[in-house]
Design a protein around this motif. Structure first.
Motif, PDB file in Angstrom:
ATOM      1  N   ALA A  82       0.844  -1.179  -0.129  1.00  0.00           N
ATOM      2  CA  ALA A  82      -0.050   0.005  -0.049  1.00  0.00           C
ATOM      3  C   ALA A  82       0.816   1.148  -0.183  1.00  0.00           C
ATOM      4  O   ALA A  82       0.405   2.020  -0.751  1.00  0.00           O
ATOM      5  CB  ALA A  82      -0.879   0.069   1.083  1.00  0.00           C
ATOM      6  N   ALA A  83       1.979   1.154   0.863  1.00  0.00           N
ATOM      7  CA  ALA A  83       2.768   2.492   1.020  1.00  0.00           C
ATOM      8  C   ALA A  83       3.387   2.491  -0.400  1.00  0.00           C
ATOM      9  O   ALA A  83       3.591   3.872  -0.756  1.00  0.00           O
ATOM     10  CB  ALA A  83       3.899   2.208   1.932  1.00  0.00           C
ATOM     11  N   VAL A  84       4.182   1.686  -1.035  1.00  0.00           N
ATOM     12  CA  VAL A  84       4.829   2.004  -2.375  1.00  0.00           C
ATOM     13  C   VAL A  84       3.762   2.435  -3.436  1.00  0.00           C
ATOM     14  O   VAL A  84       4.287   3.332  -3.942  1.00  0.00           O
ATOM     15  CB  VAL A  84       5.387   0.599  -2.714  1.00  0.00           C
ATOM     16  CG1 VAL A  84       6.100   0.746  -4.376  1.00  0.00           C
ATOM     17  CG2 VAL A  84       6.668   0.173  -1.859  1.00  0.00           C
ATOM     18  N   GLU A  85       2.643   1.658  -3.284  1.00  0.00           N
ATOM     19  CA  GLU A  85       1.646   2.190  -4.528  1.00  0.00           C
ATOM     20  C   GLU A  85       1.155   3.500  -4.199  1.00  0.00           C
ATOM     21  O   GLU A  85       1.166   4.194  -5.263  1.00  0.00           O
ATOM     22  CB  GLU A  85       0.540   1.057  -4.606  1.00  0.00           C
ATOM     23  CG  GLU A  85      -0.478   1.191  -5.597  1.00  0.00           C
ATOM     24  CD  GLU A  85      -0.009   1.129  -7.173  1.00  0.00           C
ATOM     25  OE1 GLU A  85       1.154   0.720  -7.324  1.00  0.00           O
ATOM     26  OE2 GLU A  85      -0.867   1.341  -7.870  1.00  0.00           O
ATOM     27  N   ALA A  86       0.981   3.745  -3.151  1.00  0.00           N
ATOM     28  CA  ALA A  86       0.242   5.275  -2.714  1.00  0.00           C
ATOM     29  C   ALA A  86       1.237   6.420  -2.875  1.00  0.00           C
ATOM     30  O   ALA A  86       1.025   7.281  -3.457  1.00  0.00           O
ATOM     31  CB  ALA A  86      -0.199   5.275  -1.302  1.00  0.00           C
ATOM     32  N   THR A  87       2.442   5.916  -2.912  1.00  0.00           N
ATOM     33  CA  THR A  87       3.666   7.051  -2.998  1.00  0.00           C
ATOM     34  C   THR A  87       3.744   7.105  -4.384  1.00  0.00           C
ATOM     35  O   THR A  87       3.662   8.181  -5.149  1.00  0.00           O
ATOM     36  CB  THR A  87       4.897   6.428  -2.409  1.00  0.00           C
ATOM     37  OG1 THR A  87       4.964   6.255  -1.010  1.00  0.00           O
ATOM     38  CG2 THR A  87       6.057   7.558  -2.792  1.00  0.00           C
ATOM     39  N   ARG A  88       3.780   5.990  -5.302  1.00  0.00           N
ATOM     40  CA  ARG A  88       3.946   5.910  -6.832  1.00  0.00           C
ATOM     41  C   ARG A  88       2.740   6.878  -7.233  1.00  0.00           C
ATOM     42  O   ARG A  88       2.601   7.539  -8.249  1.00  0.00           O
ATOM     43  CB  ARG A  88       3.631   4.441  -7.142  1.00  0.00           C
ATOM     44  CG  ARG A  88       4.719   4.342  -8.421  1.00  0.00           C
ATOM     45  CD  ARG A  88       4.401   2.798  -8.838  1.00  0.00           C
ATOM     46  NE  ARG A  88       3.211   2.362  -9.197  1.00  0.00           N
ATOM     47  CZ  ARG A  88       2.426   2.784  -9.721  1.00  0.00           C
ATOM     48  NH1 ARG A  88       2.794   3.402 -10.908  1.00  0.00           N
ATOM     49  NH2 ARG A  88       1.073   2.518 -10.158  1.00  0.00           N
ATOM     50  N   LEU A 129      -2.515  -3.116  -2.507  1.00  0.00           N
ATOM     51  CA  LEU A 129      -2.515  -1.911  -3.983  1.00  0.00           C
ATOM     52  C   LEU A 129      -3.756  -1.619  -4.199  1.00  0.00           C
ATOM     53  O   LEU A 129      -4.052  -0.488  -4.527  1.00  0.00           O
ATOM     54  CB  LEU A 129      -1.994  -3.076  -5.063  1.00  0.00           C
ATOM     55  CG  LEU A 129      -0.663  -3.500  -5.007  1.00  0.00           C
ATOM     56  CD1 LEU A 129      -0.582  -4.691  -6.145  1.00  0.00           C
ATOM     57  CD2 LEU A 129       0.332  -2.459  -5.174  1.00  0.00           C
ATOM     58  N   GLU A 130      -4.660  -2.339  -3.787  1.00  0.00           N
ATOM     59  CA  GLU A 130      -6.308  -1.988  -3.842  1.00  0.00           C
ATOM     60  C   GLU A 130      -6.683  -0.672  -2.994  1.00  0.00           C
ATOM     61  O   GLU A 130      -7.273   0.228  -3.442  1.00  0.00           O
ATOM     62  CB  GLU A 130      -7.044  -3.352  -3.433  1.00  0.00           C
ATOM     63  CG  GLU A 130      -8.754  -3.069  -3.779  1.00  0.00           C
ATOM     64  CD  GLU A 130      -8.830  -2.636  -5.080  1.00  0.00           C
ATOM     65  OE1 GLU A 130      -8.454  -2.883  -5.965  1.00  0.00           O
ATOM     66  OE2 GLU A 130     -10.138  -1.783  -5.280  1.00  0.00           O
TER      67      GLU A 130
END
Ligand SMILES: O=c1ccn([C@@H]2O[C@H](COP(=O)(O)OP(=O)(O)O[C@H]3O[C@@H]([C@H](O)CO)[C@H](O)[C@H]3O)[C@@H](O)[C@H]2O)c(=O)[nH]1
Length: 423
Positions: A15-21, A416-417
């Motif tokens: 979640a953290a990586v995707e939200a940063t992206r 990711l969701e």
């Protein structure tokens, strides 16, 4: 947006990586001093030398597309991280299933027809049942158990394929495991295209697979991982939320269901939807998983991973040769899914099982790790909590509603969701 993520297990990391992206500003609060949660490195000593173990032996399959994609994005090299093998579930005597490297579903059908040690009745019953699942679109009634789905199978086919596959994938025994979720795993594990059924055996410890790289990536991209901080309270504040008094636009609870329920309950929000979410999270039942690490410097298995005939007295269903997977020679990891009993008893039982089934009489205990709440019990008709808890408050984790059982892929997809729902 300024987003707080509570928990740095695999779901929280994803979640953290995707939200940063996606352009958000992330702060990760993790109660432990290390990331990884229930899939993490544990240090031990073998023959006087430090060695990295895992709190539970995990494997991935080729169909775990999102986990593999995220690892690649974080810079992992698949062949350094994993030993990729065609799906095999073979026992110490060489019997069992081994798929040829053919396109699906031919590989599955050929694997069943050529499996060693199975009678023709076993093979034909499996082919008939598997064909029925395929023709039925891998669907069944929500209330059906795996045992219900397998009524036409011989006891041999149950014992040598379905029971070990079910307990390893769902960490729940076939008689109380969800038929629906099992069929989804079968579809991906036995009938997937393009290497989806391949086994990926980690060559590095679980932290090195993803969580360490995720935290390093986050730090390099402006994220704030705060380790050793257990969040005490969250509360709604205007259009956003506070986390221990600090203001955020959104909060993602990536901690286990009982902890997410604790924080949601303490938030002071009321309403049927919230009460329903908390009830579902608290209502989940859990299964334990035990890994018994044993060592003898000359011990070597004929394959990196073997299935073992298991019973209450010989509880391990699988053994992994960590010496063939980047670890020290002679280090074996025995896995007891859906385990019951204490660590000392299980260690004694596994030592005797290894001596009788593998002829290994010199093994010495290294460490036994009992994860009491390793996964949720994946039972028929189970209603899992949704990702949305309340306005601006989301949850992610392997237990959130989704097609997979409690797996790394389930955790990653859910993370990711959650990131995709941050708006
Ligand atoms: O108050 C708290 C309580 C806990 N934490 C931390 O939250 C992390 C939760 O991670 P985890 O339990 O590992 O859960 P996750 O869903 O991210 O991923 C797991 O799924 C399983 C999978 O089912 C296969 O077994 C896999 O093992 C995990 O990746 C944890 O780090 C807690 O310390 C907190 O911060 N605050």
């Amino acid at each position: 947006m300024k987003v707080a993520i509570v928990g740095a297990g695999w779901a929280g990391c994803a979640a953290a990586v995707e939200a940063t992206r996606l352009g958000h500003h992330i702060t990760v609060f993790e109660a432990s001093r290390t990331a990884g949660g229930r899939a993490r490195r544990v240090m031990a000593s073998v023959a006087g030398l430090p060695v990295a173990l895992d709190n539970g032996q995990h494997i991935l399959i080729g169909a775990y597309a999102e986990t593999l994609r995220l690892m690649k994005e974080l810079g992992a090299d698949e062949s350094a991280s994993f030993l990729r093998l065609p799906l095999a579930m073979q026992f110490p005597d060489g019997s069992g299933l081994k798929l040829p490297d053919w396109p699906a579903p031919l590989d599955a059908f050929a694997g069943i027809l050529t499996a060693g040690g199975w009678s023709w009745a076993d093979k034909l019953s499996l082919l008939k049942v598997a064909l029925g699942w395929r023709l039925g679109g891998f669907a069944c009634q929500p209330g059906q158990s795996v045992s219900d789905l397998c009524r036409g199978l011989t006891p041999g086919a149950m014992a040598s394929l379905i029971e070990p596959l079910c307990v390893s994938a769902l960490n729940t025994p076939a008689e109380r495991a969800s038929g629906q979720v099992f069929l989804r795993v079968m579809r991906d594990a036995l009938f997937a295209q393009g290497g989806g059924s391949n086994l990926l055996l980690p060559r590095v410890d679980l932290n090195a697979l993803l969580p360490d790289a995720a935290l390093a990536w986050l730090a390099a991209h402006g994220g704030l991982p705060r380790l050793g901080v257990r969040v005490q309270s969250i509360a709604p504040a205007g259009a956003g939320w506070t986390v221990d008094g600090e203001a955020f636009d959104r909060v993602v609870l990536a901690c286990p269901p009982n902890e997410a329920a604790r924080l949601a309950q303490g938030s002071g929000l009321a309403g049927d939807a919230l009460a329903g979410w908390i009830g579902q999270a608290r209502g989940l039942r859990h299964e334990a998983l035990t890994t018994v690490y044993l060592h003898a410097s000359e011990a070597r298995l004929r394959q990196p991973m073997l299935a073992l005939p298991s019973s209450p007295a010989e509880p391990a269903q699988f053994v992994f040769d960590r010496g063939q997977l980047g670890g020290p020679a002679g280090l074996l990891a025995f896995v007891i899914s859906a385990s019951t009993g204490d660590g000392a008893t299980l260690t004694r039982q596994v030592l005797a099982q290894a001596a009788r089934q593998l002829g290994l009489i010199d093994l010495r205990p290294v460490q036994t790790i009992v994860e009491k709440r390793a996964t949720f019990a994946c039972t028929p008709g189970l209603q899992r909590p949704a990702a949305r808890i309340a306005e601006g408050l989301l949850a992610c984790g392997d237990y959130i509603a989704g097609p997979y059982p409690a797996t790394l892929e389930g955790a990653v997809r859910s993370g990711l969701e959650a990131a995709a729902q941050l708006h």
